[in-house]
Write a protein that holds these residues in place. Structure first.
Motif, PDB file in Angstrom:
ATOM      1  N   ALA A  58       1.556  64.540  66.894  1.00 57.39           N
ATOM      2  CA  ALA A  58       1.223  65.016  68.237  1.00 57.39           C
ATOM      3  C   ALA A  58       1.731  63.978  69.217  1.00 57.39           C
ATOM      4  CB  ALA A  58      -0.283  65.209  68.389  1.00 57.39           C
ATOM      5  N   VAL A  80       4.033  68.453  67.692  1.00 60.48           N
ATOM      6  CA  VAL A  80       3.160  69.173  68.615  1.00 60.48           C
ATOM      7  C   VAL A  80       3.145  68.410  69.934  1.00 60.48           C
ATOM      8  CG1 VAL A  80       0.797  69.909  69.061  1.00 60.48           C
ATOM      9  CG2 VAL A  80       1.755  70.117  66.757  1.00 60.48           C
ATOM     10  N   VAL A  82       1.521  67.476  73.453  1.00 61.87           N
ATOM     11  CA  VAL A  82       0.321  67.402  74.288  1.00 61.87           C
ATOM     12  C   VAL A  82       0.849  67.266  75.708  1.00 61.87           C
ATOM     13  CG1 VAL A  82      -1.782  66.129  74.826  1.00 61.87           C
ATOM     14  CG2 VAL A  82      -0.974  66.268  72.442  1.00 61.87           C
ATOM     15  N   THR A  92      -4.036  78.052  75.610  1.00 59.90           N
ATOM     16  CA  THR A  92      -4.224  76.610  75.481  1.00 59.90           C
ATOM     17  C   THR A  92      -5.688  76.209  75.526  1.00 59.90           C
ATOM     18  OG1 THR A  92      -4.049  76.247  77.865  1.00 59.90           O
ATOM     19  CG2 THR A  92      -2.002  76.095  76.586  1.00 59.90           C
ATOM     20  N   GLU A 107      -3.259  69.504  77.920  1.00 56.48           N
ATOM     21  CA  GLU A 107      -3.524  70.730  77.191  1.00 56.48           C
ATOM     22  C   GLU A 107      -2.696  70.787  75.912  1.00 56.48           C
ATOM     23  OE1 GLU A 107      -2.668  74.067  79.729  1.00 56.48           O
ATOM     24  OE2 GLU A 107      -0.554  73.593  79.862  1.00 56.48           O
ATOM     25  N   LEU A 108      -3.129  71.716  75.068  1.00 50.67           N
ATOM     26  CA  LEU A 108      -2.541  71.877  73.757  1.00 50.67           C
ATOM     27  C   LEU A 108      -2.616  73.365  73.415  1.00 50.67           C
ATOM     28  CD1 LEU A 108      -1.702  70.084  71.261  1.00 50.67           C
ATOM     29  CD2 LEU A 108      -4.115  70.065  70.658  1.00 50.67           C
ATOM     30  N   ALA A 112      -1.813  75.041  67.633  1.00 44.24           N
ATOM     31  CA  ALA A 112      -0.924  73.903  67.353  1.00 44.24           C
ATOM     32  C   ALA A 112      -1.121  73.316  65.958  1.00 44.24           C
ATOM     33  CB  ALA A 112      -1.131  72.815  68.403  1.00 44.24           C
ATOM     34  N   ALA A 135      -6.514  63.657  74.467  1.00 39.94           N
ATOM     35  CA  ALA A 135      -5.696  64.299  73.437  1.00 39.94           C
ATOM     36  C   ALA A 135      -6.440  64.342  72.104  1.00 39.94           C
ATOM     37  CB  ALA A 135      -4.359  63.572  73.289  1.00 39.94           C
ATOM     38  N   ILE A 139      -7.317  67.694  69.793  1.00 37.06           N
ATOM     39  CA  ILE A 139      -6.916  67.803  68.386  1.00 37.06           C
ATOM     40  C   ILE A 139      -8.133  68.069  67.511  1.00 37.06           C
ATOM     41  CG2 ILE A 139      -5.944  66.511  66.424  1.00 37.06           C
ATOM     42  CD1 ILE A 139      -4.170  65.056  68.613  1.00 37.06           C
TER      43      ILE A 139
END
Length: 180
Positions: A58, A80, A82, A92, A107-108, A112, A135, A139
């Motif tokens: 990430a 991935v 972030v 997201t 955001e993610l 993911a 982050a 996750i």
């Protein structure tokens, strides 16, 4: 600090009083422009995680993308992103965090990771730790496992690496600028 880390640290340009007086900005572009230093940097991360089961890297917007993409490629892992809020096109998850004068968000994509994926989170540097902490919360909300939080540079005087460790995270940095 070993020779390897020291050579990368020497390749980082320090720009005094930028973006404001009293700030010593650590400019990583000089590492990226030096093909030997850049290779040593990526190799430091690859050697760190080679042999571990890493499903995804990430990478934090935007300089983390540089390290993250090369590392994901070398580890045969997914990459991935972030991102800053409003930059991803699909569903997201968003996480806010505090800045010195206000708040920001990362955001993610919701899809993911798969629950249980082993993830290395990377950025160019750890300063106050706010972005990295946000982050990690994203996750973990998806159910992935954070193997380690990693960066090229640690600025320990700003307390970010300590905050990450206090959250139970393993932290790896290639070099540190403490009291400099």
């Amino acid at each position: 600090m070993d020779y390897f880390s020291e050579s990368i640290k020497k390749a980082i340009r320090t720009v005094p009083d930028w973006p404001k007086p009293g700030v010593a900005f650590r400019d990583i572009t000089t590492v990226l422009q030096d093909k030997t230093a850049f290779r040593k940097l990526i190799d430091a991360f690859v050697h760190r995680y080679h042999g571990h089961k890493i499903d995804a890297v990430a990478a934090v917007d935007a300089r983390g993308f540089i390290i993250g993409s090369a590392l994901a490629y070398e580890l045969n892992a997914s990459l991935v992103l972030v991102r800053k809020k409003g930059k991803l096109p699909f569903d997201t998850l968003v996480e806010d965090y505090e800045l010195e004068y206000g708040t920001a968000s990362v955001e993610l994509h919701k899809d993911a990771f798969k629950p249980g994926d082993n993830v290395v989170l990377v950025d160019d540097l750890i300063a106050t730790g706010g972005t990295m902490l946000a982050a990690t919360r994203l996750i973990r909300r998806i159910g992935a496992e954070i193997v380690e939080v990693a960066a090229m540079i640690d600025l320990p005087d700003l307390g970010g690496s300590r905050k990450l460790q206090d959250e139970g995270l393993q932290v790896y940095t290639v070099c540190s600028f403490e009291g400099e």
